[in-house]
Design a protein around this motif. Structure first.
Motif, PDB file in Angstrom:
ATOM      1  N   MET A  40      -7.264   7.653  -2.694  1.00  0.00           N
ATOM      2  CA  MET A  40      -8.286   6.982  -1.813  1.00  0.00           C
ATOM      3  C   MET A  40      -8.613   5.650  -2.532  1.00  0.00           C
ATOM      4  N   SER A  41      -8.536   5.656  -4.164  1.00  0.00           N
ATOM      5  CA  SER A  41      -8.637   4.427  -4.967  1.00  0.00           C
ATOM      6  C   SER A  41      -7.660   3.267  -4.368  1.00  0.00           C
ATOM      7  N   THR A  42      -6.400   3.743  -4.080  1.00  0.00           N
ATOM      8  CA  THR A  42      -5.475   2.647  -3.514  1.00  0.00           C
ATOM      9  C   THR A  42      -5.691   1.966  -2.366  1.00  0.00           C
ATOM     10  N   TYR A  43      -6.443   2.803  -1.398  1.00  0.00           N
ATOM     11  CA  TYR A  43      -6.822   2.189  -0.186  1.00  0.00           C
ATOM     12  C   TYR A  43      -8.120   1.240  -0.479  1.00  0.00           C
ATOM     13  N   LYS A  44      -8.981   1.756  -1.552  1.00  0.00           N
ATOM     14  CA  LYS A  44      -9.920   0.544  -1.764  1.00  0.00           C
ATOM     15  C   LYS A  44      -9.310  -0.902  -2.221  1.00  0.00           C
ATOM     16  N   ALA A  45      -8.407  -0.617  -3.201  1.00  0.00           N
ATOM     17  CA  ALA A  45      -7.822  -1.761  -3.956  1.00  0.00           C
ATOM     18  C   ALA A  45      -6.927  -2.592  -2.695  1.00  0.00           C
ATOM     19  N   ALA A  46      -6.387  -1.750  -1.821  1.00  0.00           N
ATOM     20  CA  ALA A  46      -5.641  -2.462  -0.674  1.00  0.00           C
ATOM     21  C   ALA A  46      -6.782  -3.287   0.293  1.00  0.00           C
ATOM     22  N   SER A  47      -7.762  -2.569   0.555  1.00  0.00           N
ATOM     23  CA  SER A  47      -8.670  -3.226   1.331  1.00  0.00           C
ATOM     24  C   SER A  47      -9.423  -4.141   0.771  1.00  0.00           C
ATOM     25  N   LEU A  48      -9.651  -4.439  -0.551  1.00  0.00           N
ATOM     26  CA  LEU A  48     -10.153  -5.385  -1.187  1.00  0.00           C
ATOM     27  C   LEU A  48      -9.373  -6.796  -1.607  1.00  0.00           C
ATOM     28  N   GLY A  49      -8.045  -6.206  -2.008  1.00  0.00           N
ATOM     29  CA  GLY A  49      -7.250  -7.291  -2.454  1.00  0.00           C
ATOM     30  C   GLY A  49      -7.832  -7.823  -3.882  1.00  0.00           C
ATOM     31  N   LYS A  50      -7.704  -9.027  -4.099  1.00  0.00           N
ATOM     32  CA  LYS A  50      -7.966  -9.609  -5.341  1.00  0.00           C
ATOM     33  C   LYS A  50      -9.453  -9.590  -5.719  1.00  0.00           C
ATOM     34  N   ASN A  51     -10.284  -9.076  -4.749  1.00  0.00           N
ATOM     35  CA  ASN A  51     -11.879  -8.943  -4.624  1.00  0.00           C
ATOM     36  C   ASN A  51     -11.980  -7.551  -5.611  1.00  0.00           C
ATOM     37  N   HIS A  52     -11.038  -6.747  -5.729  1.00  0.00           N
ATOM     38  CA  HIS A  52     -10.904  -5.534  -6.503  1.00  0.00           C
ATOM     39  C   HIS A  52     -11.312  -5.763  -7.965  1.00  0.00           C
ATOM     40  N   LYS A  53     -11.907  -4.853  -8.688  1.00  0.00           N
ATOM     41  CA  LYS A  53     -12.150  -5.492 -10.146  1.00  0.00           C
ATOM     42  C   LYS A  53     -10.616  -5.006 -11.053  1.00  0.00           C
ATOM     43  N   ARG A  54      -9.924  -4.191 -10.548  1.00  0.00           N
ATOM     44  CA  ARG A  54      -8.667  -4.236 -11.423  1.00  0.00           C
ATOM     45  C   ARG A  54      -7.442  -5.228 -11.002  1.00  0.00           C
ATOM     46  N   VAL A  55      -7.721  -5.638  -9.429  1.00  0.00           N
ATOM     47  CA  VAL A  55      -6.460  -6.519  -9.146  1.00  0.00           C
ATOM     48  C   VAL A  55      -6.646  -7.994  -9.552  1.00  0.00           C
ATOM     49  N   PRO A  56      -5.417  -8.743 -10.071  1.00  0.00           N
ATOM     50  CA  PRO A  56      -5.408  -9.878 -10.638  1.00  0.00           C
ATOM     51  C   PRO A  56      -5.681 -10.909  -9.316  1.00  0.00           C
ATOM     52  N   GLU A  57      -6.205 -12.104  -9.605  1.00  0.00           N
ATOM     53  CA  GLU A  57      -6.378 -12.994  -8.666  1.00  0.00           C
ATOM     54  C   GLU A  57      -5.284 -13.715  -8.174  1.00  0.00           C
ATOM     55  N   ASP A  58      -4.078 -13.585  -8.615  1.00  0.00           N
ATOM     56  CA  ASP A  58      -2.873 -14.417  -8.065  1.00  0.00           C
ATOM     57  C   ASP A  58      -2.051 -13.548  -7.509  1.00  0.00           C
ATOM     58  N   ILE A  59      -2.463 -12.246  -6.795  1.00  0.00           N
ATOM     59  CA  ILE A  59      -1.369 -11.645  -6.342  1.00  0.00           C
ATOM     60  C   ILE A  59      -0.746 -12.242  -5.144  1.00  0.00           C
ATOM     61  N   HIS A  60      -1.408 -13.173  -4.306  1.00  0.00           N
ATOM     62  CA  HIS A  60      -0.618 -13.752  -3.454  1.00  0.00           C
ATOM     63  C   HIS A  60       0.750 -14.341  -3.807  1.00  0.00           C
ATOM     64  N   GLY A 101      -9.890  -2.845 -24.162  1.00  0.00           N
ATOM     65  CA  GLY A 101     -11.144  -3.402 -23.394  1.00  0.00           C
ATOM     66  C   GLY A 101     -10.560  -3.751 -22.076  1.00  0.00           C
ATOM     67  N   SER A 102      -9.342  -3.765 -21.719  1.00  0.00           N
ATOM     68  CA  SER A 102      -8.867  -4.135 -20.449  1.00  0.00           C
ATOM     69  C   SER A 102      -9.226  -3.428 -19.348  1.00  0.00           C
ATOM     70  N   MET A 103      -9.126  -3.811 -17.984  1.00  0.00           N
ATOM     71  CA  MET A 103      -9.375  -3.006 -16.759  1.00  0.00           C
ATOM     72  C   MET A 103      -7.786  -2.736 -16.141  1.00  0.00           C
ATOM     73  N   ALA A 104      -6.783  -3.217 -16.586  1.00  0.00           N
ATOM     74  CA  ALA A 104      -5.478  -3.392 -16.176  1.00  0.00           C
ATOM     75  C   ALA A 104      -5.209  -1.787 -16.198  1.00  0.00           C
ATOM     76  N   SER A 105      -4.574  -1.549 -15.095  1.00  0.00           N
ATOM     77  CA  SER A 105      -4.097  -0.067 -14.986  1.00  0.00           C
ATOM     78  C   SER A 105      -2.843   0.057 -13.712  1.00  0.00           C
ATOM     79  N   PRO A 106      -1.863   0.772 -13.858  1.00  0.00           N
ATOM     80  CA  PRO A 106      -0.827   0.794 -13.089  1.00  0.00           C
ATOM     81  C   PRO A 106      -1.420   1.150 -11.490  1.00  0.00           C
ATOM     82  N   GLY A 107      -0.582   0.310 -10.641  1.00  0.00           N
ATOM     83  CA  GLY A 107      -0.788   0.736  -9.136  1.00  0.00           C
ATOM     84  C   GLY A 107      -2.104  -0.327  -8.821  1.00  0.00           C
TER      85      GLY A 107
END
Length: 421
Positions: A40-60, A101-107
Motif C-alpha cells: 500500500m505504501s507503493t500506492y501512496k507513492a504512486a498517487s503522490l508522485g514527487k510530493n511523496h517524501k521519499r520520491v525525488p523531485e525530478d522523476i519526470h 540520514g537519507s530518506m532514500a529507499s528502493p521502490g
C-alpha cells in the motif's frame, strides 16, 4: 543488460518499459528479481508522485523503479563485495536503509534500484548497511513477504510496558496477557495472527475484529481455534459490523479488566477511540496503520493516561533483525507468509494493480516479474481452469494447501507459464 521495469514519472503515472541498465560499478551488485509483493505504501507513492517524501523531485526526467518487497538471485558481484556474495546466491532485501540520514529507499528513490523489474542494480549502501540478506529458503515469495512480515514483527517488539515503582520500560507485549487486534481481516492482520500464534512470547487471549463477513470466514478457515489453543492462545474472531457498542462488547472477553496490548490495523478514528477504551492498566495501544491524512486524529482518554498508565506507540516498518526473524521463522515453517496473499500476477499487471490497490479486495498482490499474467485472485483459479489447463493445475495445487499460495504453486508457475524474457 536490458531490464523491464515499472517506473514512476509523476502522480498516477506508472509505465512498464524496457531500457538498458548501466554496467555495474565495483561496489554494486546486479540481481535478477523473481518476486515482488505490492505494498500500500507503493500506492501512496504512486498517487503522490514527487510530493511523496521519499520520491525525488525530478522523476519526470529521471523516473524511479517502484516496488520494495522483492527477492531473487544474484547475477554479478562488483569487486568490493566478491568476498561476501557470489552469483547464484538467493537474496532478500531490507528496504528501510536510513543511510546517513537519507530518506532514500528502493521502490521510491532510485533510478535503477527497485523491485518491479526483471533485473536491478543494488547500490553499495545496501551492502554497507547489511540490508542485502542471504536467503536459503525454498520459495522466493517467502523472501519477498519477509519485508511486510518484518513490519508486523517490529510492531510487537516496539510495544512496551512499565515496571511498577520503577522508571523502566519493558519492551514487547505482555506474555500471557490479553490482546486485541482491531481491523485484523486484511493481509497484515493475517500475517500478525500467524506470527502471534507461533512466536515464543504470546498472549493467552487474542481477540481479532473486522466488519466483513468474508474476511472473518476466511480467517477462521486458516487460523482455527484448535491450532491456536494447541499453541497456548485462546483465539476469538468478532464481526463488529452489527455491534452497537464495540468497546463494551470487547471488554466482556477480559472480564472487565481490559487488554494489555491493542493493535489497530486501519486508520479509522472510531477504531482508535475503541482501542483506547478497552485498554487495561498499563495497556499499550499500537497504531500500526499509516494514515494518508496528515491531520488524522482521534479522541483519547487522558484521565486513563494519568491514572491507569495507558500509553501509545506507532511503528512504520521493521529493521534488519526483524527481517532475519521472519526469514528464520519461515524457513523453520513456524509461520506461513502466504496467508497474506490472495492474488498472483505478472510484471504487466503491476501498474494497474498499484494504482487501483484500494479498490481491489483481498490481501497481498504477489507479482512474478518474469511472467506475463493478468492479476488473478487465487479463488478464481478453479473457474479459469475450466478453459485453461494452466489455471486448472494451479487450482489443484492451491486446493491442497487450504486455498493458499505455496512453494509447489510457485514452482509450477515458474516452470509452466509464458516468460517475458
Amino acid at each position: 543488460m536490458k531490464t523491464k521495469a515499472v517506473r514512476l514519472y509523476g502522480a498516477n503515472d506508472l509505465r512498464l518499459e524496457e531500457f538498458e541498465l548501466p554496467k555495474i560499478k565495483e561496489d554494486e551488485i546486479l540481481v535478477k528479481v523473481i518476486t515482488d509483493s505490492i505494498c500500500m505504501s507503493t500506492y501512496k507513492a504512486a498517487s503522490l508522485g514527487k510530493n511523496h517524501k521519499r520520491v525525488p523531485e525530478d522523476i519526470h526526467e529521471n523516473p524511479i523503479i517502484v516496488g520494495h518487497e522483492f527477492a531473487g538471485v544474484i547475477v554479478e558481484v562488483g569487486k568490493k563485495w566478491q568476498h561476501q556474495f557470489k552469483a547464484g546466491d538467493k537474496f532478500a532485501i531490507q528496504p528501510a536503509l536510513n543511510y546517513k540520514g537519507s530518506m532514500a529507499s528502493p521502490g521510491y528513490s532510485y533510478k535503477y534500484f527497485g523491485g518491479n523489474c526483471t533485473y536491478t542494480i543494488i547500490p553499495q549502501e545496501v551492502m554497507e548497511l547489511g540490508c542485502l540478506l542471504p536467503y536459503e529458503g525454498e520459495a522466493f515469495y517467502d523472501a519477498s513477504l519477509a519485508e511486510p512480515m518484518s513490519c508486523i514483527i517490529g510492531a510487537f517488539h516496539a510495544s512496551y510496558h512499565t515496571v511498577p515503582g520503577k522508571y523502566e520500560h519493558t519492551m514487547e507485549i505482555v506474555e500471557g496477557g490479553k490482546m486485541a487486534l482491531l481491523a485484523g481481516g486484511g493481509p497484515m492482520g493475517f500475517g500478525a495472527i500467524d506470527y502471534i500464534i507461533h512466536r515464543e512470547k504470546k498472549p493467552s487471549l487474542l481477540v481479532v475484529t473486522d466488519r466483513n463477513d468474508d474476511k472473518i470466514e476466511r480467517a477462521q478457515s486458516i487460523f482455527t481455534q484448535e491450532e491456536a489453543k494447541k499453541n497456548g492462545v485462546e483465539l476469538i474472531f468478532v464481526n463488529t459490523n452489527n455491534v452497537e457498542n464495540v468497546s463494551e462488547y470487547l471488554m466482556q472477553f477480559t472480564d472487565g479488566t481490559g487488554y494489555d496490548d491493542v493493535f489497530v490495523y486501519a486508520p479509522v478514528k472510531e477504531l482508535l477511540e475503541d482501542a483506547d477504551k478497552i485498554l487495561g492498566r498499563d495497556g499499550c495501544l499500537n497504531f500500526f496503520a499509516g494514515p494518508i491524512d496528515t491531520n488524522f486524529s482521534a479522541q483519547l482518554n487522558f484521565y486513563n493516561v494519568h491514572y491507569a498508565a495507558t500509553h501509545i506507540v506507532g511503528t512504520s516498518g521493521g529493521n534488519t533483525d526483524d527481517m532475519k526473524e521472519s526469514l528464520q521463522m519461515s524457513a523453520e515453517k513456524r509461520i506461513n507468509p502466504a496467508v497474506m496473499v490472495t492474488h498472483i500476477g505478472g510484471l504487466n499487471s503491476v501498474a494497474d494493480a498499484t494504482l487501483n490497490l484500494p479498490n481491489i479486495s483481498g490481501g497481498k498482490k504477489l507479482v512474478y516479474t518474469h511472467i506475463d499474467m493478468e492479476l488473478t485472485a487465487i479463488d478464481e483459479f478453479e473457474e479459469k481452469g475450466k478453459i485453461d489447463p494452466f489455471f486448472a493445475g494451479l487450482a489443484e495445487i492451491t486446493g491442497r494447501h487450504k486455498g493458499l499460495w505455496s512453494a509447489e504453486a510457485e514452482k509450477y508457475l515458474l516452470e509452466e507459464y509464458k516468460k517475458l524474457i
